[in-house]
Design a protein around this motif. Structure first.
Motif, short mmCIF file in Angstrom:
data_model
loop_
_atom_site.label_atom_id
_atom_site.label_comp_id
_atom_site.label_asym_id
_atom_site.label_seq_id
_atom_site.Cartn_x
_atom_site.Cartn_y
_atom_site.Cartn_z
N GLU A 178 0.80 -1.24 0.00
CA GLU A 178 0.00 0.00 0.00
C GLU A 178 0.83 1.28 0.00
O GLU A 178 0.27 2.38 -0.01
N SER A 179 2.14 1.19 0.03
CA SER A 179 2.98 2.39 0.03
C SER A 179 2.79 3.20 -1.24
O SER A 179 3.08 2.72 -2.34
N ILE A 180 2.32 4.44 -1.11
CA ILE A 180 2.03 5.25 -2.29
C ILE A 180 3.28 5.53 -3.13
O ILE A 180 3.25 5.39 -4.36
N PRO A 181 4.44 5.91 -2.55
CA PRO A 181 5.61 6.11 -3.41
C PRO A 181 6.00 4.86 -4.20
O PRO A 181 6.40 4.96 -5.37
N LEU A 182 5.87 3.70 -3.58
CA LEU A 182 6.23 2.46 -4.28
C LEU A 182 5.19 2.10 -5.33
O LEU A 182 5.53 1.55 -6.38
N ILE A 183 3.91 2.38 -5.06
CA ILE A 183 2.87 2.18 -6.08
C ILE A 183 3.15 3.08 -7.29
O ILE A 183 3.07 2.64 -8.43
N VAL A 184 3.45 4.34 -7.01
CA VAL A 184 3.70 5.31 -8.08
C VAL A 184 4.88 4.86 -8.94
O VAL A 184 4.80 4.84 -10.18
#
Length: 443
Positions: A178-184
């Motif tokens: 769920e980490s947004i930077p890693l998703i991005v």
């Protein structure tokens, strides 16, 4: 150069990493010199401490450059290279509608899409329902088809952003998905490896979305737009609703049939065509093919009404090995399930709420999706005639129609659908389809 141990220490302590440190880390991920335990420490540090936009851009670019990046300059294309990505939902076939529309408007769309896993369907699985359609052509053939037809949609390839595959596998087992930077970085690295000039992201929110919280979805959309643009590709993002199925149906061959109807200007569900239209509009604007959205809407509408978008889809299917007359005779090619039955509501009234995740899992249970990566998919099964929030359920309006292999499987799916649809005496307001548009610089 900073050692991997020092890089991990910096991120553990909440310090920002520079581009050189991130490049060293990604190189180690790609060549295997960074161990899984080190990679696990990195993703957990990012999960806990986050990344600023500069770090996220550096990670995205390093992951993009860890493999092949498509080039379109020899010879140069006569239009921009564009793409769209969705975070996933039920009945979301907008990619299959958008790509030929954008191609008919002068863009080139080298769309590399994913397979379904969990409750959401996959674009590649839908295309695999078309007999003969090759979802994994060689890169050279893929590019040649894009140059000739204006669009091609295929499955993910090992050549693009290989660092992401390893990074995602570690995220999956360390509770950091769920980490947004890693998703991005995961989304954008693969898309930017297509050699794009413009990109549109469809970030879904609602109980059927991967990211159900609207605040987190907006944060993801903002970060995707900012990081994509800072990485050199004009990137727009739309926040859209997934509190009800987007299409009339859910299931691979059923959804291909609906795509064909939409491209031939006879949509079954207004919301599907409305969102496809607006995503195509945003793509034309992002790619510089229209100066404003009103101009883009006229171009999109003309591409559909003239039949040029349908022609592009037909050309793409044929070029990738599918039948050349699919649009004329879809019933001859798309498989049909042997058991088809309506799902009657247990009571009359208005549909006030739909558990969309449950609807998606009903398709999975029928065999139309996969719970594990290696599961086989039955392209014929699924659901059609899906009811929407605010519709009047009763004797004249079933909740859905089940397409199954056996009567027992059909009955189990019907029970799931009845539980998933809440019915009340008051008609609710319909959900807002498009909540917000975000471009770089939006707060």
């Amino acid at each position: 150069m900073m050692s991997i141990r020092k890089i991990l220490q910096h991120k553990r302590d909440g310090q920002a990493l520079d581009a050189a440190a991130i490049q060293a880390l990604v190189s180690g991920i790609t060549d295997g010199s960074v161990g899984d335990e080190q990679l696990g420490a990195f993703v957990m540090a990012v999960f806990l401490n986050g990344m600023d936009d500069d770090e996220c851009v550096a990670l995205t670019q390093a992951m993009r450059d860890s493999g092949r990046v498509l080039r379109w300059d020899d010879p140069a294309l006569p239009g921009p290279v564009l793409d769209k990505h969705s975070t996933g939902g039920i009945g979301d076939v907008t990619s299959l509608i958008l790509a030929p529309i954008v191609a008919a408007c002068g863009g080139f769309v080298p769309m590399i899409a994913g397979r379904g896993l969990g409750h959401t369907g996959g674009t590649v699985d839908k295309l695999a329902a078309i007999p003969g359609y090759e979802v994994s052509p060689a890169a050279e053939r893929f590019q040649a088809i894009v140059r000739k037809t204006g669009c091609a949609i295929i499955g993910q390839t090992d050549e693009l952003a290989p660092a992401d595959r390893r990074l995602y596998a570690v995220r999956d087992v360390t509770a950091t998905v769920e980490s947004i930077p890693l998703i991005v970085a995961s989304i954008l690295s693969k898309k930017l490896a297509e050699g794009l000039d413009g990109l549109v992201l469809d970030v879904k929110t609602g109980n059927g979305a991967v990211m159900t919280d609207s605040g987190q979805a907006r944060q993801l959309a903002r970060s995707l737009s900012e990081v994509g643009t800072l990485a050199g590709v004009r990137t727009h993002a739309l926040l859209t609703d997934m509190s009800q199925p987007l299409a009339d149906c859910a299931g691979n061959a059923l959804e291909i049939s609906e795509v064909i109807d939409c491209l031939q200007d006879r949509p079954r569900r207004d919301s599907l065509m409305a969102l496809s239209r607006e995503l195509a509009v945003e793509t034309l604007v992002a790619g510089g093919l229209a100066d404003d959205r009103d101009t883009a809407r006229r171009k999109v509408d003309e591409a559909v009404s003239s039949g040029r978008a349908a022609e592009r889809f037909a050309a793409m299917v044929s070029a990738l090995g599918g039948p050349s007359d699919l649009l004329d005779h879809p019933d001859q090619y798309l498989p049909e399930a042997p058991v088809i039955r309506d799902v009657e509501a247990g009571q009359s009234g208005y549909v006030t709420d739909i558990d969309v995740r449950a609807i998606g899992l009903a398709v999975v249970d029928l065999g139309g999706g996969r719970r594990r990566a290696g599961d086989r998919i039955d392209p014929a099964v699924g659901l059609s005639g899906l009811i929407q929030i605010g519709e009047d359920a009763g004797p004249d309006r079933p909740l859905a129609r089940v397409h199954a292999r056996t009567a027992d499987e059909a009955e189990r799916a019907a029970e799931t659908i009845r539980r998933a649809c809440r019915i009340g005496p008051q008609r609710p307001a319909p959900p807002v389809l498009i909540g917000e548009r975000l471009t770089s610089g939006d707060d």
